[in-house]
Structures are given as structure tokens and as C-alpha cells.
Design a protein around this motif. Structure first.
Motif, PDB file in Angstrom:
ATOM      1  N   VAL B 187      10.894  56.836  59.142  1.00  0.00           N
ATOM      2  CA  VAL B 187      11.848  55.998  58.429  1.00  0.00           C
ATOM      3  C   VAL B 187      13.251  56.513  58.750  1.00  0.00           C
ATOM      4  N   GLU B 188      14.194  55.607  58.880  1.00  0.00           N
ATOM      5  CA  GLU B 188      15.561  56.025  59.138  1.00  0.00           C
ATOM      6  C   GLU B 188      16.270  56.313  57.814  1.00  0.00           C
ATOM      7  N   VAL B 189      16.703  57.555  57.623  1.00  0.00           N
ATOM      8  CA  VAL B 189      17.453  57.902  56.412  1.00  0.00           C
ATOM      9  C   VAL B 189      18.931  57.925  56.790  1.00  0.00           C
ATOM     10  N   VAL B 190      19.689  56.961  56.273  1.00  0.00           N
ATOM     11  CA  VAL B 190      21.052  56.780  56.759  1.00  0.00           C
ATOM     12  C   VAL B 190      22.046  57.725  56.108  1.00  0.00           C
ATOM     13  N   GLY B 191      21.681  58.329  55.006  1.00  0.00           N
ATOM     14  CA  GLY B 191      22.612  59.284  54.415  1.00  0.00           C
ATOM     15  C   GLY B 191      22.304  59.538  52.957  1.00  0.00           C
ATOM     16  N   VAL B 192      22.822  60.668  52.479  1.00  0.00           N
ATOM     17  CA  VAL B 192      22.710  61.015  51.064  1.00  0.00           C
ATOM     18  C   VAL B 192      24.120  60.973  50.487  1.00  0.00           C
ATOM     19  N   PHE B 193      24.282  60.280  49.373  1.00  0.00           N
ATOM     20  CA  PHE B 193      25.594  60.089  48.766  1.00  0.00           C
ATOM     21  C   PHE B 193      25.616  60.765  47.402  1.00  0.00           C
ATOM     22  N   GLU B 194      26.551  61.682  47.230  1.00  0.00           N
ATOM     23  CA  GLU B 194      26.611  62.476  45.997  1.00  0.00           C
ATOM     24  C   GLU B 194      27.972  62.298  45.338  1.00  0.00           C
ATOM     25  N   LEU B 195      27.948  61.922  44.088  1.00  0.00           N
ATOM     26  CA  LEU B 195      29.169  61.686  43.323  1.00  0.00           C
ATOM     27  C   LEU B 195      30.022  62.946  43.190  1.00  0.00           C
ATOM     28  N   LEU B 210      18.195  68.310  54.981  1.00  0.00           N
ATOM     29  CA  LEU B 210      19.249  67.456  55.519  1.00  0.00           C
ATOM     30  C   LEU B 210      19.770  68.001  56.851  1.00  0.00           C
ATOM     31  N   ARG B 211      20.334  69.228  56.812  1.00  0.00           N
ATOM     32  CA  ARG B 211      20.991  69.740  58.026  1.00  0.00           C
ATOM     33  C   ARG B 211      20.029  69.811  59.191  1.00  0.00           C
ATOM     34  N   ASP B 212      18.832  70.307  58.949  1.00  0.00           N
ATOM     35  CA  ASP B 212      17.877  70.455  60.051  1.00  0.00           C
ATOM     36  C   ASP B 212      17.498  69.112  60.673  1.00  0.00           C
ATOM     37  N   PHE B 213      17.752  68.038  59.946  1.00  0.00           N
ATOM     38  CA  PHE B 213      17.373  66.711  60.452  1.00  0.00           C
ATOM     39  C   PHE B 213      18.603  65.839  60.716  1.00  0.00           C
ATOM     40  N   ASP B 214      19.777  66.463  60.696  1.00  0.00           N
ATOM     41  CA  ASP B 214      21.033  65.741  60.948  1.00  0.00           C
ATOM     42  C   ASP B 214      21.220  64.543  60.025  1.00  0.00           C
ATOM     43  N   ILE B 215      20.808  64.694  58.792  1.00  0.00           N
ATOM     44  CA  ILE B 215      21.029  63.605  57.836  1.00  0.00           C
ATOM     45  C   ILE B 215      22.359  63.874  57.138  1.00  0.00           C
ATOM     46  N   PRO B 216      23.302  62.947  57.223  1.00  0.00           N
ATOM     47  CA  PRO B 216      24.615  63.223  56.640  1.00  0.00           C
ATOM     48  C   PRO B 216      24.576  63.278  55.107  1.00  0.00           C
ATOM     49  N   LEU B 217      25.310  64.239  54.562  1.00  0.00           N
ATOM     50  CA  LEU B 217      25.481  64.346  53.114  1.00  0.00           C
ATOM     51  C   LEU B 217      26.941  64.021  52.817  1.00  0.00           C
ATOM     52  N   HIS B 218      27.172  62.948  52.080  1.00  0.00           N
ATOM     53  CA  HIS B 218      28.536  62.534  51.741  1.00  0.00           C
ATOM     54  C   HIS B 218      28.824  62.965  50.317  1.00  0.00           C
ATOM     55  N   LEU B 219      29.599  64.035  50.160  1.00  0.00           N
ATOM     56  CA  LEU B 219      29.953  64.487  48.815  1.00  0.00           C
ATOM     57  C   LEU B 219      31.094  63.622  48.276  1.00  0.00           C
ATOM     58  N   SER B 220      31.280  63.654  46.953  1.00  0.00           N
ATOM     59  CA  SER B 220      32.339  62.870  46.293  1.00  0.00           C
ATOM     60  C   SER B 220      32.300  61.411  46.725  1.00  0.00           C
ATOM     61  N   THR B 221      31.091  60.877  46.831  1.00  0.00           N
ATOM     62  CA  THR B 221      30.909  59.494  47.286  1.00  0.00           C
ATOM     63  C   THR B 221      29.796  58.875  46.450  1.00  0.00           C
ATOM     64  N   THR B 222      29.961  57.618  46.108  1.00  0.00           N
ATOM     65  CA  THR B 222      28.899  56.995  45.308  1.00  0.00           C
ATOM     66  C   THR B 222      28.654  55.552  45.742  1.00  0.00           C
ATOM     67  N   VAL B 223      27.549  55.006  45.264  1.00  0.00           N
ATOM     68  CA  VAL B 223      27.226  53.615  45.568  1.00  0.00           C
ATOM     69  C   VAL B 223      27.937  52.736  44.547  1.00  0.00           C
ATOM     70  N   VAL B 224      28.731  51.806  45.006  1.00  0.00           N
ATOM     71  CA  VAL B 224      29.478  50.952  44.081  1.00  0.00           C
ATOM     72  C   VAL B 224      28.911  49.533  43.992  1.00  0.00           C
ATOM     73  N   GLN B 225      28.031  49.181  44.905  1.00  0.00           N
ATOM     74  CA  GLN B 225      27.473  47.827  44.845  1.00  0.00           C
ATOM     75  C   GLN B 225      26.150  47.785  45.609  1.00  0.00           C
ATOM     76  N   VAL B 226      25.163  47.119  45.008  1.00  0.00           N
ATOM     77  CA  VAL B 226      23.890  46.878  45.686  1.00  0.00           C
ATOM     78  C   VAL B 226      23.881  45.410  46.112  1.00  0.00           C
ATOM     79  N   HIS B 227      23.517  45.147  47.349  1.00  0.00           N
ATOM     80  CA  HIS B 227      23.489  43.771  47.849  1.00  0.00           C
ATOM     81  C   HIS B 227      22.057  43.378  48.223  1.00  0.00           C
ATOM     82  N   GLY B 228      21.776  42.101  48.133  1.00  0.00           N
ATOM     83  CA  GLY B 228      20.471  41.594  48.550  1.00  0.00           C
ATOM     84  C   GLY B 228      19.864  40.759  47.441  1.00  0.00           C
TER      85      GLY B 228
END
Lengths: 506, 425
Positions: B187-195, B210-228
Motif C-alpha cells: 500500500v502506498e503511504v503518502v505521509g503522516v500528518f501531526e498537529l 517512518l524513516r526506514d521506509f522514507d515515509i514523510p512525517l509532517h509536523l505542525s500539520t493537520t487535515v483540514v478537509q476530507v473529500h469524496g
């Protein structure tokens, strides 16, 4: 697993599969399985008629009705000169009998419309005299002290309130399910996941083209809610403009059960009843709805702004309510017509009748609307011969946790399906889930809205996998074919073990 | 599968344990070791072991068993230990209620609904995950927004996948573990977002998952809208300012079909509420004394139902304490009285237990509210005349602090209340 299905069917719990072709002429096709369409369908099954109800979603009540606030309005809110004003009070009085017949929950918990300033008092007085003129019973002005004694968790700033004991609460989706189930048991041909593609009239007969084939009928009832304008256009009837108006609602943790016990209305403005505190039938508090026009009739998004609006508005009179307790949020769309009144009546297209623009107090009015539509059909020439075998009731569902310990022991002894807890938040047993599936639930949401499994604090974290397993077993489908609410709302996919498997699922 | 269901239930048990995860099984074992004759563990799953059974990754048991185990291995060990010590384990069952006279109402696939008597009870129902609604993520409500733990269940127990392209909100440990697990499943994990400006999971998980698999961790970032409409189609994410408010002008869209939510756990206290136990508004778990006894005599609690642990090893330690006292209570021996109330002070979210005795050794578990380097844990009396400091290198909300408190440390303390602060040095 086929045996399990067969046994459900033999007990009459599963709707008969719709025949592929239906050569005979129907009397009435109802488009739209919201509370209005379902109420009409059930009323029509009292007569010797061939009636079919078409619903585009996977379940009845899954459009506007599902997101309804669930209030049976006291009867005094709408202007008596409007269509809805008359049907509101008439409908209100029909709910006791309906709930008694169908066994769904209905409680007249009363409402308070509150005044926070002197300026609000004339508005309340006006509501009182309007209600009395309509014949609404029991309306009474309460003093601040009276309000405090009855609802101690409301703001101390409230100076007076209008009390309406006639206001009640129901679960709107439960009402839909019961109305539809009763109608099906009395002969309604219910077709879910069926979209209307075209309507044409020839020689007094309507051809209704659907995603599941063509039906022929004498009458078409347009109860398509947000899409009734589109249906009217397909029928070549005069233009009917429907303006979706969104309402966001926030459901709070049941730890607040009893915090407020009546529906609380702020003093209404000329355009809106305002944002309310609603003790739902199940005892959870709900706050909302907002009221904002949107373009897209499928836009069910909630917003940070909506949440802020709801909580800041409600906290003015209910200071103990805070966003921390939110367990679920959702939005619904009211189908408002021009002029903001109901549009009920025949059109220039013979046999095509609109029941549109049904916004608040549409749920309250639904049983009265159904009676009015029966009258309209009679006026339009449909013969109504009562059936002597109409069965008004439904078998009562089991609510395991509300049984006494003795009754629980006895039931679990007799029926092993009541020996497993499927939902830990709302305490729903496996037996209740299986019963819901037997009564027509085909999806996770179908189970959730029939049983409350998945509606509690954990929002399905625990029960979803269990419910999926039961759905897969009872409907004899793979686990990964279970959906949240039909269509493309898949929940899980098979492992990506090979290209072929992945491709086969796309 | 280790199977061991009691063929029939006895009329009276010394100790009944609600919940057969590591907490409940550990408590049952300890109760037996303390001399309780008849001990029953009630578990709602087909097989006892709790959430560990779906945690198929390694990393458990380094403290408790001194070796690295997978979740199912750890669960298997504690289950086997309990069974070998004569504990009755009733799986596929549910504790519906604990009545005021300590009779327990059980629902069981085998035995139906029955009332059994218990001399003492242990609550070990574990925790549940916070959901999307708890943080009110705005937007649409399509299928495909699910908690990380539910996704873990889908993958590891049901053998299917939650989606093909996954975004993860929150850097809780389960979310991090699932980032790796899903990646391994293709599965493609596009990133982890942490408030927050720091990760919420254990550091080793940040590195290994995360690091060992090059999955980006975005600190001080959150989900503001779910679409679909039917299924998630994308999420909009945005960085947050110093007040954690999203900066919408810097928002961007992340196409995905799944949003995993990993924003923490809440003790599962349906039963505790039903029993009207005193609950701590911060932990959301029962208030307990140093014997892990709740506000109701003879009813003990341990594990995540009391407060959320990072490591199962500490759950086992706490369970040992609760189970021992429950076992003794069943034999008529009350835990000794505590003489000091414990309260959380500056930069301390909570501390457990809520009281202790100056006569005995205790482990106090606490969690800080914000990270701090070069800090000191201070215990002080309310009049300020007594203080004792313990230096700590750095503290994180994600890492629970175990503080040993004993008679020697408190020898100059007189009073009935102690406050714990975590302060800069």
C-alpha cells in the motif's frame, strides 16, 4: 450460508427480490424513499393498489431524512396561512398512533423557546397566540424560575420561555425503516439502488425508465427531495426549483444524557428557527442545525465554521455544552422550494404529482402529507378500495439491554444469537444485528441506523469488523464486498498479492 | 490457539477479571499467586490476549520477559502462564455489569446470560481509539476514514487492506506501526500528518516505521478537509500556527483513498461508568489508590482502562499489583490505607495512582503535557516546606515516566498531599 438466507426469507423478514420484468400496469410509482415517500407508500398499501417505491440509495431514508433533527414539532412554529403551517399540527397529532402501530420510539418530551432579553418576549407572545389560534394544546409561558427548576443546566440569563408539551422526538431513519417495512409487508414493491432515468406519458400511462428496467404506471408521485426538480423536468412538468440548504449537526457523548431534557429553541428570527439543543430519542444530546444555502445537492460536508457557529450559538443559553463532547458530526440538506413552502399537488402533466419542497417541519408533517396525497389521488381518479388484510403493525424488535436481567437470561437461553455483544458502546447484541440484516440492512450504515451499532463513542472501531463478518455471512458475499452505504463506499479490499487480483478489483 | 474454556462456571469466584488482555491475564495470575483459589477472566474475543493479538510486530516484552517478542507471542505467554496457574479463562464472553453486591452479570456464547458471585473484581477493559469526530475533522463523510487500530485489525486479523493509498493523521504509535505494515503490504503511504511540533509516538517507531521506509512525517500539520462522496478521494492538509490554528493559505491537497486516524486512546470505561466509579477527568480512567483499588471496595483496575500505557511491560507490572491486592482482598485482607494524596502540578498531565503511602515503595506513572529538556521532577508538599527533586534528561508527552517513590525519599515529608511538577532545571 444460503440456508441462513432462505430461513430469513421463509420468515418473511427479507423483501422478495424484485422480478426482472413487470408486465402489469402499476397504479402508483413513488420516486423517493425518504420519510415522505415511505409514509405515502404505507398509507397507499391500505388499499388494493399496485404500488412501487423507487429509491436511488441502498436504503430508505438515506437522503435528507437520515440527517433530520428528529423533532416532531409542537405545531405552533409555522405560519398557519402556509401549506406547511396546516400540515405541521395535523401531522403532529398522527405520530402517537403511528409509533404505537409500528413500534418505533417516540416521546413527547416538550420544548422550550427561550427569551434572553425583553426584545424576545413579543416574539414568544406571537408564537403563543399563533399556536393557540391553530388549536395547539398546552402552550404556556414559563417564568425564569420555572425554566430554572425544569432545566437547571440552561443559562441563568433566560428571562422567560414558551413551553410546548406537544413537541416530541423520534429517530427519523427508524421511522423511515418502519414505514417502509410495514409497507413491504403489505405488498409494496420496494426497489432500492434504483435511479429514475426517464419519464414519459403516452395514452394516460407513464413509462418510468429506471436503472433496473422500465415500469408502467398510472400515477407518478415525485417525492424525490433534493432531486424533485430534476424529476419534474424529466416528466415535462412545470419547472420546480429546489434550493439545497445545509444543516450541520453535532452529536454529543451520552455522558451528557439528562443534562437537558427538552428541545430548546432560541428565540426565532424571521428567517430561521435557530440552532437548537435536541435530546434525541436515544438520550444523546444533539446540537444544530446550521442553515446555509449551497449549490451542490450532494454536498454533505461539515465545516470548522459550522461547528463554531453551532457551539457559540448554543453556549449562549446552554453553557455546559462544549465541542469536547462531540462523538459524531454530520450534515443534511433541506430541499427548499421557492417561497419556502411545501409544493404538494398535481401538475399540468396528468398523473404526475409533486410532493416537493418538504423542509422543516416535513418530518412532523409527513403522516399528514401522506393522507393529503391519498386524497389527491382519489380526486385525480384513482379508485381506493380498502384491503381487508392490511396489517398495521410490525413485530417488535428486541432491545436486549433494556430487558430485565431475568428476561435477558431467558432470551439468551432460548436464542443463542443473544449471547454475544457486538457493539460495546451502545450494547447491541449479535441477535439485534442479525435481526436488522433480516429486516433489510445490507450495509454498515444500514445496520448502524437500525440498531445504533457504530453510532456510539467509538464510532464503529469495535463493531465494524463484527458487523462486516455478519453481513458477509448472512448476505453470502465476500467480506471485502461489504460497503458502508452501497455504491462505491467500499470498506476494505483484498490483499494486493498479485497484479491480477488488484486489477480484478478495480 | 490456546484453548481452555471452563466447561462450567462456578457459582462463586474469588476474583473475576473483566477483560482478558495482558492487564487482565496478568492480574488473574497475580491473584492466584496471592492465594486466591478461583479466578475467572472474561474476554469478549474468541481468544483472550487483547489487542496484542493484532499487533504482529516485535518490540514487546523487553522489560517484562527480558526478550523481544511479537504481540501475539507476548499475549500467548501471559495466557499460558495464567492457565498453568489454574485461572479460568472464559473467552467469547462479556461482563455486562458488576452489581453493588459484586455479583457479576456475564454474557457468554457458551453459557448465555448468568450471574456469578465474586469476592473481588478487576477491571481491565483496555482502551479504545479516539475517532475522527473527537477532533471534528471537517469535510465529507465517505467510507475510508478509519482508526489505525481498525486498519490493523483489517490487515492482521481479517487479511485484507483498508485501501491502496493511505494518509495518516496523527503520529500515535499505532499509526506509525501501520505506516510500516501497510507499506510492506504494497500500500502506498503518502505521509503522516501531526498537529503538534513533535511526534506523538515512541522515537524508535519514528525511526523504524517512518524513516526506514522514507515515509514523510509532517509536523505542525493537520487535515483540514476530507473529500469524496462514497469513498475518500483526497484530503486537504495545512500547516498550523503557534496556536495550532490551520493556515489555510498554505494548504495543499493529498490524493488518497484512505485516511487513517491515529490520535490517541481513551480508557474504555463503559462498565466503570455504569458502576458509578470515581473517574479522573484527565485520564478518563478510574481513580485508584496505591493498591490499584477503585472508589468501590474490592474493585481493582489496571492497564489502559486506568491510563494509557506506551509499553505493555508496564501494564503487566501494574496488573501484578492490582491482581495481588484483588487476590488478597478476596481472602479478606484489605490493602493498607494510603496517607498521601497525589496531584499533578506544572507540566504534569496526570499521575497514577492518585494516592500512596509513605510507608511503602511505589511506582508512580506520570505523563508531561509538553516536551522539556534538562528538567527536574519535583515532589512537594502543599505548604512548600518539603521538596525533593529528581533530575531527568528529557521528557516527552509520548513517553510515560515511571517514578519510584519510597519511604526514604519521603522521610522528611509530613502532610497529606504531595504535588508533582516537572520543571526546567
Amino acid at each position: 450460508m444460503l440456508c441462513a438466507r432462505r430461513s430469513l426469507r421463509s420468515r418473511g423478514l427479507v423483501a422478495r427480490p424484485a422480478p426482472v420484468t413487470m408486465p402489469e400496469l402499476l397504479d402508483v410509482v413513488i420516486i423517493g424513499g425518504g420519510v415522505v415517500g415511505c409514509a405515502i407508500a404505507r398509507e397507499l398499501t391500505r388499499y388494493r393498489l399496485r404500488v412501487c417505491l423507487l429509491e436511488k440509495e441502498c436504503d430508505v431514508g438515506f437522503g435528507t431524512s437520515k440527517a433530520n433533527s428528529g423533532i416532531i414539532h409542537g405545531g405552533h412554529h409555522s405560519d398557519p396561512r402556509s401549506v406547511k403551517g396546516g400540515l405541521e399540527w395535523e401531522g403532529n397529532q398522527l405520530w402517537d398512533a403511528l409509533a404505537a402501530d409500528l413500534g418505533f420510539g417516540f416521546k413527547r418530551i416538550g420544548e422550550l423557546t427561550i427569551a434572553l432579553s425583553e426584545a424576545d418576549l413579543p416574539v414568544l407572545e406571537n408564537l403563543l397566540s399563533r399556536g393557540r389560534a391553530k388549536g395547539v394544546t398546552g402552550l404556556e409561558m414559563w417564568t425564569a424560575e420555572h425554566v430554572r427548576a425544569a432545566e437547571p443546566n440552561l443559562s441563568q440569563d433566560i428571562i422567560a420561555a414558551l413551553h410546548a408539551p406537544t413537541t416530541g422526538v423520534v429517530n427519523p431513519y427508524e421511522a423511515c425503516f418502519c414505514l417502509a417495512e410495514s409497507a413491504v409487508r403489505n405488498g409494496l414493491d420496494l426497489r432500492t439502488e434504483t435511479t429514475v432515468l426517464g419519464l414519459s406519458l403516452a395514452d394516460g400511462i407513464w413509462a418510468v425508465d429506471t436503472s433496473g428496467g422500465t415500469l408502467h404506471t398510472r400515477f407518478v408521485l415525485n417525492a424525490a427531495g433534493l432531486f424533485s426538480g430534476d424529476i419534474a423536468a424529466l416528466a415535462g412538468a412545470p419547472a420546480l426549483a429546489i434550493h439545497p440548504r445545509k444543516g450541520e449537526e453535532y452529536l454529543l457523548d451520552k455522558r451528557l444524557q439528562g443534562h437537558i431534557t427538552r428541545v430548546i429553541f432560541p428565540c426565532p428570527s424571521p428567517v430561521s428557527k435557530g440552532i437548537l439543543v435536541i435530546p434525541t430519542y436515544d438520550g444523546t444530546l444533539m446540537v444544530g442545525p446550521t442553515a446555509h444555502s449551497v449549490e451542490d445537492p450532494l454536498d454533505l460536508t461539515t465545516s470548522a465554521a459550522g461547528s463554531d457557529e453551532v457551539f457559540s450559538s448554543v453556549q449562549r443559553f446552554a453553557p455546559g455544552i462544549c465541542p469536547r463532547d462531540v462523538i459524531a458530526q454530520f450534515a443534511g440538506l433541506r430541499a427548499a422550494a421557492d417561497g419556502d413552502d411545501f409544493v404538494i399537488g398535481p401538475t399540468s402533466q396528468k398523473g404526475f404529482i409533486n410532493i416537493a419542497g418538504i423542509q422543516s417541519p416535513g418530518l412532523t408533517a409527513a403522516p399528514a402529507i401522506a393522507l393529503r396525497v391519498v386524497g389527491l389521488l382519489r380526486d385525480e381518479g384513482l379508485g381506493l378500495a380498502p384491503r381487508d388484510d392490511f396489517a398495521p403493525g410490525l413485530p417488535a424488535p428486541v432491545h436486549f439491554m433494556s430487558l430485565s436481567t431475568e428476561a435477558q437470561i431467558e432470551l439468551a437461553e432460548r436464542d443463542p444469537r443473544y449471547r454475544r455483544m457486538s457493539c460495546r458502546c451502545e450494547f447491541i447484541t449479535e441477535g439485534e444485528i442479525l435481526d436488522a440484516i433480516g429486516r433489510g440492512a445490507k450495509t454498515l450504515d444500514g445496520i448502524k441506523f437500525r440498531t445504533r451499532a457504530g453510532m456510539g463513542r467509538c464510532q464503529g472501531g469495535f463493531c465494524a469488523a463484527r458487523c462486516m463478518e455478519l453481513l458477509a455471512r448472512e448476505l453470502d458475499i465476500p467480506f471485502t464486498d461489504v460497503t458502508k452505504r452501497g455504491g462505491g463506499s467500499w470498506v476494505a479490499i483484498p490483499r494486493l498479492t498479485g497484479v491480477a487480483q488488484e486489477a480484478s478489483h478495480d | 490457539m490456546i484453548s481452555s474454556k471452563p466447561a462450567h462456571l462456578q457459582g462463586v469466584y474469588d476474583v473475576v477479571v473483566a477483560g482478558g488482555g495482558p492487564a487482565g491475564l496478568g492480574a488473574a495470575l497475580a491473584a492466584r499467586e496471592a492465594g486466591a483459589e478461583r479466578v475467572l477472566v472474561v474476554d469478549r474475543e474468541k481468544e483472550a490476549g487483547g489487542i496484542l493479538l493484532q499487533c504482529i510486530h516485535a518490540g514487546f516484552g523487553l522489560h517484562h520477559f527480558k526478550e523481544e517478542l511479537t504481540g501475539p507471542e507476548y499475549a500467548g505467554r501471559v495466557l499460558r502462564e495464567a492457565l498453568e496457574h489454574g485461572v479460568d479463562v472464559l473467552s467469547d464472553a462479556y461482563a455486562l455489569d458488576v452489581l453493588p453486591d459484586k455479583r457479576i452479570k456475564l454474557m457468554s456464547a457458551e453459557h448465555g446470560v448468568t450471574l456469578i458471585e465474586a469476592r473481588a473484581a478487576v477491571l481491565s477493559m483496555g482502551a479504545r481509539e479516539r475517532t475522527r469526530a473527537a477532533i471534528r475533522i471537517p469535510g465529507a463523510r465517505p467510507a475510508g476514514v478509519l482508526t489505525a487500530g481498525f486498519a490493523q485489525r483489517l490487515v492482521n486479523l481479517q487479511g485484507c487492506l483498508p485501501g491502496r493509498r493511505v494518509a495518516i493523521l496523527g503520529s500515535g504509535d499505532i499509526g506509525l506501526i501501520m505506516a510500516r505494515r501497510l507499506t510492506l503490504e504494497g500500500v502506498e503511504v503518502v505521509g503522516v500528518f501531526e498537529l503538534m511540533p513533535y511526534a506523538n509516538g515512541l522515537n524508535r517507531n519514528i525511526v523504524q516505521c517512518l524513516r526506514d521506509f522514507d515515509i514523510p512525517l509532517h509536523l505542525s500539520t493537520t487535515v483540514v478537509q476530507v473529500h469524496g462522496r462514497e469513498r475518500v478521494e483526497k484530503v486537504t492538509v495545512a500547516p498550523v500556527d503557534d496556536h495550532l490554528k490551520p493556515v489555510l493559505s498554505k494548504a495543499w491537497d493529498v490524493p488518497c483513498d484512505t485516511l487513517l486516524v491515529s490520535i490517541g486512546l481513551i480508557p474504555e470505561n463503559e462498565l466503570s461508568r455504569q458502576m458509578n466509579l470515581r473517574l479522573d477527568p484527565v485520564t478518563n480512567g478510574p481513580v485508584v489508590n496505591s493498591a490499584m483499588e477503585t472508589s468501590r471496595d474490592g474493585v481493582f483496575a489496571c492497564g489502559n482502562v486506568v491510563h494509557i500505557h506506551d509499553l505493555v511491560d508496564f501494564v503487566s507490572a501494574e496488573a501484578g499489583l492490582a491482581g495481588r491486592w484483588a487476590g488478597l482482598a478476596a481472602q479478606g485482607r484489605r490493602p493498607p490505607e494510603d496517607n498521601v494524596r497525589l496531584s499533578a502540578g506544572e507540566n504534569v498531565g496526570y499521575c497514577v495512582p492518585h494516592s500512596l503511602s509513605t510507608e511503602r515503595e511505589h511506582t508512580v506513572y506520570l505523563r508531561v503535557r509538553k516536551p522539556m529538556e534538562q528538567s527536574v521532577i519535583r515532589l512537594s508538599s502543599s505548604d512548600g516546606r518539603f521538596t525533593v527533586d529528581k533530575k531527568v534528561r528529557y521528557v516527552f508527552p509520548a513517553e510515560m515516566i515511571n517514578l519510584k517513590v519510597g519511604p526514604r525519599m519521603l522521610q522528611n515529608f509530613h502532610g497529606d498531599a504531595l504535588r508533582i511538577d516537572v520543571l526546567p532545571r
